[in-house]
Design a protein around this motif. Structure first.
Motif, mmCIF file in Angstrom:
data_model
loop_
_atom_site.group_PDB
_atom_site.id
_atom_site.type_symbol
_atom_site.label_atom_id
_atom_site.label_comp_id
_atom_site.label_asym_id
_atom_site.label_seq_id
_atom_site.Cartn_x
_atom_site.Cartn_y
_atom_site.Cartn_z
ATOM 1 N N LEU A 49 0.832 -1.189 0.000
ATOM 2 C CA LEU A 49 0.000 0.000 0.000
ATOM 3 C C LEU A 49 0.872 1.246 0.000
ATOM 4 O O LEU A 49 1.913 1.288 0.667
ATOM 5 C CB LEU A 49 -0.909 0.031 1.232
ATOM 6 C CG LEU A 49 -1.741 -1.228 1.523
ATOM 7 C CD1 LEU A 49 -2.516 -1.047 2.816
ATOM 8 C CD2 LEU A 49 -2.684 -1.531 0.361
ATOM 9 N N THR A 50 0.461 2.255 -0.744
ATOM 10 C CA THR A 50 1.137 3.549 -0.733
ATOM 11 C C THR A 50 0.234 4.540 -0.014
ATOM 12 O O THR A 50 -0.887 4.808 -0.461
ATOM 13 C CB THR A 50 1.431 4.034 -2.158
ATOM 14 O OG1 THR A 50 2.245 3.061 -2.826
ATOM 15 C CG2 THR A 50 2.157 5.368 -2.135
ATOM 16 N N LEU A 51 0.723 5.076 1.100
ATOM 17 C CA LEU A 51 -0.057 5.963 1.963
ATOM 18 C C LEU A 51 0.626 7.319 2.066
ATOM 19 O O LEU A 51 1.843 7.431 1.859
ATOM 20 C CB LEU A 51 -0.175 5.356 3.365
ATOM 21 C CG LEU A 51 -0.817 3.975 3.465
ATOM 22 C CD1 LEU A 51 -0.635 3.422 4.867
ATOM 23 C CD2 LEU A 51 -2.291 4.043 3.104
ATOM 24 N N PRO A 52 -0.112 8.361 2.404
ATOM 25 C CA PRO A 52 0.561 9.629 2.709
ATOM 26 C C PRO A 52 1.451 9.450 3.930
ATOM 27 O O PRO A 52 1.072 8.791 4.893
ATOM 28 C CB PRO A 52 -0.595 10.591 2.977
ATOM 29 C CG PRO A 52 -1.756 9.721 3.326
ATOM 30 C CD PRO A 52 -1.575 8.455 2.558
ATOM 31 N N ALA A 53 2.646 10.022 3.891
ATOM 32 C CA ALA A 53 3.570 9.854 5.009
ATOM 33 C C ALA A 53 3.094 10.577 6.259
ATOM 34 O O ALA A 53 3.492 10.223 7.373
ATOM 35 C CB ALA A 53 4.964 10.351 4.618
ATOM 36 N N SER A 54 2.253 11.586 6.073
ATOM 37 C CA SER A 54 1.746 12.360 7.201
ATOM 38 C C SER A 54 0.229 12.488 7.072
ATOM 39 O O SER A 54 -0.290 12.755 5.989
ATOM 40 C CB SER A 54 2.379 13.754 7.212
ATOM 41 O OG SER A 54 1.837 14.563 8.227
ATOM 42 N N GLY A 55 -0.463 12.273 8.185
ATOM 43 C CA GLY A 55 -1.909 12.427 8.155
ATOM 44 C C GLY A 55 -2.599 11.431 9.056
ATOM 45 O O GLY A 55 -1.964 10.615 9.724
#
Length: 411
Positions: free
Chosen positions: A398-404
């Motif tokens: 999975l590719t996720l936002p690094a911040s949030g």
């Protein structure tokens, strides 16, 4: 503790607590047994993400904060913050900075009587990482210590960047100081080479403080078969270094623990391919040897790939349990040190439904792995679709936002 979190989480919590002292203890900031690397802070996050007893983790927080303050030089008994550069070293408390006994620059520092003048990278970088972990754990357990952690992160990141980067070699170096405690250059081998061409020289990646091309160069060192990459995993000293040898204890061998820290850092920075290669290679190396000898060894010399050292050293093989769980346990979501799983719900169809906090750099991407039942999948985070790729049967990247923060659903 990290290994037992996969098979006996309550026992892993016991291990965490046995290392911690009541806040304000005059005799010991924590149970100092072995190398002063704050693995306990990482263990606390692992246990949190595994759904361990939150009340016990909250009770452990003050002891973890005291451990951090000691290593950061903010405890009355600590002698880690001794120079004007504000870099850290634990030499006054233990000879071994990162657990790597014959790591070349560490060996040289002691042989040449330089412990009062030279700072490694691992201490400052692990303290930065523990500050980032404890900042989130403090918030989750009702403590407001953001200010002191932010100050530690800023101070140490600035010190590392100001004094340790060697653009010519692409490594962060051990930093020398003069008699007045001022940084005066990098520790160099007799050949003139940077003396820190190895795992310690890549540790700012674990801290998450790389700038510009630094991250790319460090990831390059970890993945290059001429440097740290081998058929058996990431070795400790670059094979291109003039002080590399094939018959060392850490020099010329593969150990599991520091690979685990780099695995987490690579996920935080979105380098999923190399992270997966580290995990799969470590599992293959350990499994082949254990099937052959029935033993759990300390390390693996890269000239043979066979186990060596003490043959019952289970703690140093513990990361293989974490990697096995990440890649093979159904329903498991695994990210790096910046990923916190704050709530989890039962998902239909063998999927994932959970709430996440991600503490990485805004504007960047992080990676995570999800082990799921076979079948097509769609992933959303905070209501928006995110890339999901089945890299192995049933293993999704999975590719996720690094911040949030938000709800992750993989259906």
């Amino acid at each position: 503790g990290i290994g037992l979190s996969e098979v006996a989480p309550a026992v892993a919590l016991d291990i965490l607590q046995q290392y911690l002292m009541p806040e304000g203890d005059r005799h010991a900031a924590w149970l100092h047994h072995g190398s002063p690397v704050p693995v306990m802070v990482h263990l606390a996050q692992v246990l949190w993400n595994r759904g361990a007893d939150r009340a016990r983790l909250a009770a452990a927080y003050p002891g973890l904060r005291q451990l951090h303050r000691f290593l950061a030089g903010r405890h009355p008994a600590s002698r880690t913050d001794r120079w004007g550069s504000r870099l850290l070293a634990t030499w006054d408390h233990f000879y071994n900075s990162g657990g790597w006994d014959d790591y070349p620059p560490q060996l040289h520092v002691h042989a040449a009587g330089l412990a009062g003048r030279v700072a490694p990278m691992v201490t400052a970088c692990q303290v930065i990482r523990s500050a980032r972990l404890l900042r989130r754990l403090g918030r989750l357990t009702g403590h407001d210590d953001d200010g002191e952690y932010a100050a530690d992160i800023a101070r140490l990141a600035e010190a590392v960047q100001a004094h340790a980067w060697d653009a010519d070699s692409g490594w962060f170096g051990y930093v020398e100081h003069d008699a007045d405690g001022r940084a005066c250059g990098l520790l160099r081998h007799a050949s003139g080479a940077n003396f820190n061409m190895g795992a310690d020289g890549c540790y700012p990646l674990v801290a998450g403080i790389c700038r510009g091309e630094q991250e790319a160069r460090l990831v390059g060192h970890l993945s290059d078969p001429r440097e740290l990459w081998t058929d058996y995993g990431v070795t400790t000293v670059s094979q291109s270094a003039p002080y590399y040898r094939t018959d060392g204890y850490w020099n010329g061998t593969v150990w599991m623990p520091h690979q685990w820290f780099f695995w987490r850092a690579l996920l935080d920075h979105g380098h999923a391919g190399l992270a997966l290669r580290i995990a799969e290679t470590a599992l293959a190396t350990w499994t082949a040897e254990t099937a052959r000898s029935g033993r759990s060894w300390e390390h693996f010399p890269i000239v043979t790939g066979r186990g060596a050292g003490w043959h019952h050293f289970g703690a140093l093989s513990a990361p293989v349990l974490a990697w096995h769980a990440a890649l093979h346990t159904p329903g498991r979501l695994t990210g790096g040190a910046d990923l916190w799983l704050t709530a989890s719900r039962r998902a239909d169809g063998g999927g994932i439904d959970c709430d996440l906090q991600l503490d990485g750099e805004p504007g960047r991407s992080a990676a995570a792995f999800a082990r799921l039942d076979p079948g097509a999948r769609r992933a959303t985070f905070a209501g928006a679709a995110v890339p999901a790729c089945e890299v192995r049967p049933g293993l999704w990247q999975l590719t996720l936002p690094a911040s949030g923060a938000g709800r992750l659903c993989v259906q």
